[in-house]
Design a protein around this motif. Structure first.
Motif, PDB file in Angstrom:
ATOM      1  N   VAL A  51      39.839  38.461  23.725  1.00 19.71           N
ATOM      2  CA  VAL A  51      40.487  37.743  24.393  1.00 19.71           C
ATOM      3  C   VAL A  51      41.345  36.830  23.505  1.00 19.71           C
ATOM      4  N   ALA A  52      42.640  36.699  23.530  1.00 20.40           N
ATOM      5  CA  ALA A  52      43.391  35.735  22.810  1.00 20.40           C
ATOM      6  C   ALA A  52      44.581  35.222  23.808  1.00 20.40           C
ATOM      7  N   ASP A  53      44.869  33.971  23.351  1.00 16.83           N
ATOM      8  CA  ASP A  53      46.052  33.396  24.224  1.00 16.83           C
ATOM      9  C   ASP A  53      47.348  33.430  23.267  1.00 16.83           C
ATOM     10  N   LEU A  54      48.509  34.076  23.648  1.00 16.91           N
ATOM     11  CA  LEU A  54      49.572  34.343  22.802  1.00 16.91           C
ATOM     12  C   LEU A  54      50.673  33.917  23.737  1.00 16.91           C
ATOM     13  N   PRO A  55      51.024  32.435  24.275  1.00 20.59           N
ATOM     14  CA  PRO A  55      52.019  32.234  25.188  1.00 20.59           C
ATOM     15  C   PRO A  55      53.400  32.218  24.331  1.00 20.59           C
ATOM     16  N   VAL A 105      39.907  52.234  22.707  1.00 22.38           N
ATOM     17  CA  VAL A 105      40.143  50.877  22.733  1.00 22.38           C
ATOM     18  C   VAL A 105      41.324  50.551  23.642  1.00 22.38           C
ATOM     19  N   GLU A 106      41.515  49.858  24.539  1.00 22.13           N
ATOM     20  CA  GLU A 106      42.581  49.588  25.282  1.00 22.13           C
ATOM     21  C   GLU A 106      42.982  47.951  25.279  1.00 22.13           C
ATOM     22  N   ALA A 107      44.305  47.622  25.576  1.00 20.30           N
ATOM     23  CA  ALA A 107      44.783  46.262  25.565  1.00 20.30           C
ATOM     24  C   ALA A 107      45.498  46.219  26.610  1.00 20.30           C
ATOM     25  N   SER A 108      45.911  45.214  27.412  1.00 17.26           N
ATOM     26  CA  SER A 108      46.609  44.539  28.124  1.00 17.26           C
ATOM     27  C   SER A 108      47.129  43.212  27.879  1.00 17.26           C
ATOM     28  N   TYR A 109      48.325  42.960  28.081  1.00 20.67           N
ATOM     29  CA  TYR A 109      48.986  41.553  28.029  1.00 20.67           C
ATOM     30  C   TYR A 109      49.624  40.852  29.357  1.00 20.67           C
ATOM     31  N   GLU A 115      44.150  40.911  26.257  1.00 17.38           N
ATOM     32  CA  GLU A 115      42.619  41.054  26.594  1.00 17.38           C
ATOM     33  C   GLU A 115      42.493  42.647  25.936  1.00 17.38           C
ATOM     34  N   ILE A 116      41.673  42.725  25.248  1.00 22.42           N
ATOM     35  CA  ILE A 116      41.107  44.196  24.241  1.00 22.42           C
ATOM     36  C   ILE A 116      39.966  44.427  24.477  1.00 22.42           C
ATOM     37  N   THR A 117      39.783  45.639  25.126  1.00 20.81           N
ATOM     38  CA  THR A 117      38.525  46.313  25.357  1.00 20.81           C
ATOM     39  C   THR A 117      38.157  47.229  24.279  1.00 20.81           C
ATOM     40  N   VAL A 118      36.983  46.876  23.530  1.00 23.21           N
ATOM     41  CA  VAL A 118      36.413  47.642  22.130  1.00 23.21           C
ATOM     42  C   VAL A 118      35.204  48.130  22.628  1.00 23.21           C
ATOM     43  N   ILE A 130      46.910  50.441  18.387  1.00 23.88           N
ATOM     44  CA  ILE A 130      46.497  50.194  19.748  1.00 23.88           C
ATOM     45  C   ILE A 130      47.678  49.900  20.203  1.00 23.88           C
ATOM     46  N   PRO A 131      48.005  50.740  21.568  1.00 23.18           N
ATOM     47  CA  PRO A 131      49.163  50.537  22.212  1.00 23.18           C
ATOM     48  C   PRO A 131      48.635  49.341  23.470  1.00 23.18           C
TER      49      PRO A 131
END
Length: 133
Positions: A51-55, A105-109, A115-118, A130-131
């Motif tokens: 998880v990363a904050d990218l505001p 690997v999946e990612a949502s924003y 949030e990236i599931t690895v 990774i899309p």
């Protein structure tokens, strides 16, 4: 004895406060997870969640890559307001232990948080884009 304040007393107090705060934080690799810059990684039953904050970034501004055991998050944004161009760039990487199933690997924003599931598997480790949903 000199009772005058030095210009560095405020810095000394700030430094002591920061050091006390840092010593109260859990160490990397404990049950609280692993942290690398903006990235925070937690272990799950299937692998890891990063998880990363990218505001302030749009989904299109973010690029995710996995290669050589490292998950890399890059975000690059440029805005122009009143003839002034403002650029922001973030590049962070975190080493993911184990063999990662890069195809899954999946990612949502959402709301400035990625949030990236690895998932971890027995397969190999190849570079993969990774899309983001």
């Amino acid at each position: 004895m000199n009772d005058r304040n030095t210009p560095f007393e405020g810095f000394d107090r700030l430094f002591e406060t920061v050091m006390r705060s840092m010593s109260a934080m859990p160490a990397a690799g404990t049950e609280a997870g692993v942290r690398s810059g903006r990235l925070r990684m937690e272990q799950t039953d299937e692998g890891y969640v990063v998880v990363a904050d990218l505001p302030g970034f749009e989904r299109e501004d973010i690029d995710l890559r996995f290669g050589d055991g490292v998950l890399t998050v890059e975000a690059d944004s440029e805005t122009e307001t009143g003839g002034v161009t403002r650029s922001r760039r973030v590049t962070e990487g975190i080493r993911v232990p184990g063999d990662v199933d890069v195809a899954d690997v999946e990612a949502s924003y959402r709301n400035g948080v990625i949030e990236i599931t690895v998932p971890v598997t027995d397969g190999g480790d190849e570079s993969h884009h990774i899309p983001i949903r």
